[in-house]
Design an enzyme around this catalytic site. Structure first.
Site, PDB file in Angstrom:
ATOM      1  N   SER A 116       0.808  -1.372  -0.247  1.00 52.47           N
ATOM      2  CA  SER A 116       0.228  -0.143   0.060  1.00 52.47           C
ATOM      3  C   SER A 116       0.358   0.978  -0.292  1.00 52.47           C
ATOM      4  CB  SER A 116      -0.567  -0.471   1.296  1.00 52.47           C
ATOM      5  OG  SER A 116      -1.931   0.857   0.696  1.00 52.47           O
ATOM      6  N   ASP A 246      -9.825  -5.791  -4.464  1.00 47.40           N
ATOM      7  CA  ASP A 246      -8.894  -4.797  -3.413  1.00 47.40           C
ATOM      8  C   ASP A 246     -10.535  -3.691  -4.209  1.00 47.40           C
ATOM      9  OD1 ASP A 246      -7.746  -2.983  -2.515  1.00 47.40           O
ATOM     10  OD2 ASP A 246      -5.452  -3.489  -3.028  1.00 47.40           O
ATOM     11  N   HIS A 274      -7.865  -5.570   0.056  1.00 42.61           N
ATOM     12  CA  HIS A 274      -6.529  -4.409   0.336  1.00 42.61           C
ATOM     13  C   HIS A 274      -5.224  -5.265   1.246  1.00 42.61           C
ATOM     14  CE1 HIS A 274      -4.028  -1.299  -0.466  1.00 42.61           C
ATOM     15  NE2 HIS A 274      -3.839  -1.356   0.970  1.00 42.61           N
TER      16      HIS A 274
END
Length: 305
Positions: A116, A246, A274
């Site tokens: 991320s 995601d 995610h």
């Protein structure tokens, strides 16, 4: 409090030790296991509002002889939080480079993993400090311009249009908002009791002002597409892992990276959101080890050629 005790227990059970590195007037907190050897060290960079212990679920499935380092990103957990710090992606890249130099990690090239926000930082780091990196794993990284907007990005766009940026979905301040965030981040649906949700929120609330400042820094024009702007400069072998479902960062980002970086390995995980590291730790660890073996074999063949 219970969460901290649990994390401390898991760290100890998995043989991870916590250390501090003081670089000038800045302190980094990190955990590590193993010693540097002939295999590359693995440095792991976590995502927004997480900390070094988020990697424990993967550490569990990695062999003990590997040298692992999980660092708290700038402003998170045990690493210095300063109102004067530059929390943009480029500012964070500089800080991570300071950490790497401080503990002499770049004596020989290391393998960098980021997820991320940490994936955005890791990708830009690999582009800016190519000599430090032997290989790179990006797990649903931020910093791209996916062809499809995710549910989260659509929510942000609506908030920006209505100028209502006071309730960012990744910064919950009530148990209900916490439940919504968990649903947004994970494909697997957990029924979390209200009391636990309240406890999770209570831990985060004192940090929400910082998270807000950080979020605005990593989503401004300078940082929003940082990985996209740097991906063509990445010279190391690259692995991309992404959850197909995601809702925070759309999986179409994997395609963008694959088209720009030659010979990169792409793994799309079915029934995964995610939080790949939490949802599919065994699979992620397996893919990571297989990629490291492939890179090592390619290096050995080069030496023999």
């Amino acid at each position: 409090m219970v969460q901290m005790v649990t994390e401390r227990y898991w760290r100890r059970a998995l043989g991870m030790q916590v250390r501090y590195a003081n670089c000038d007037d800045y302190q980094f907190c990190y955990s590590y296991r193993g010693r540097p050897g002939h295999r590359p060290t693995i440095l792991m960079l976590h995502g927004f509002s997480a900390h070094k212990d988020m990697w424990l679920s993967i550490v569990k499935f990695l062999p003990k002889h590997l040298h692992l380092i999980c660092v708290d990103m700038p402003g998170h957990e045990g690493t210095t939080r300063s109102s004067l710090d530059d929390y943009s992606i480029y500012g964070q890249v500089k800080r991570i480079h300071q950490f790497v130099e401080c503990i002499n990690l770049n004596r020989k090239p290391f393998h960098l993993v980021g997820t991320s926000m940490g994936g955005n930082v890791a990708g830009v780091y690999a582009a800016q400090y190519p000599a430090d990196i032997c290989s790179l794993s990006l797990v649903c990284p931020a910093g791209l311009q996916p062809s499809k907007a995710s549910k989260f990005v659509k929510q942000l766009q609506e908030m920006e249009e209505s100028r209502a940026m006071d309730r960012i979905p990744l910064i919950p301040s009530t148990p209900e908002e916490m439940a919504d965030m968990l649903k947004l981040c994970s494909y697997v649906r957990f029924k979390v009791p209200q009391q636990i949700l309240q406890g999770l929120v209570d831990v985060r609330i004192p940090h929400n002002e910082f998270y807000r400042k950080l979020f605005l820094a990593i989503t401004d024009e300078k940082s929003r597409n940082a990985l996209y702007e740097n991906m063509s400069k990445i010279k190391a072998p690259v692995q991309i892992i992404w959850g197909k479902q995601d809702q925070v960062l759309d999986v179409s980002g994997a395609d963008i990276l694959a088209k720009s970086i030659p010979d990169c390995q792409v793994h799309i995980l079915e029934n995964c959101g995610h939080t790949v590291v939490v949802e599919r730790p065994r699979k992620t660890a397996k893919l990571l080890l297989e990629f490291l073996a492939t890179v090592q074999n390619a290096e050995n063949n080069k030496k023999l050629a």
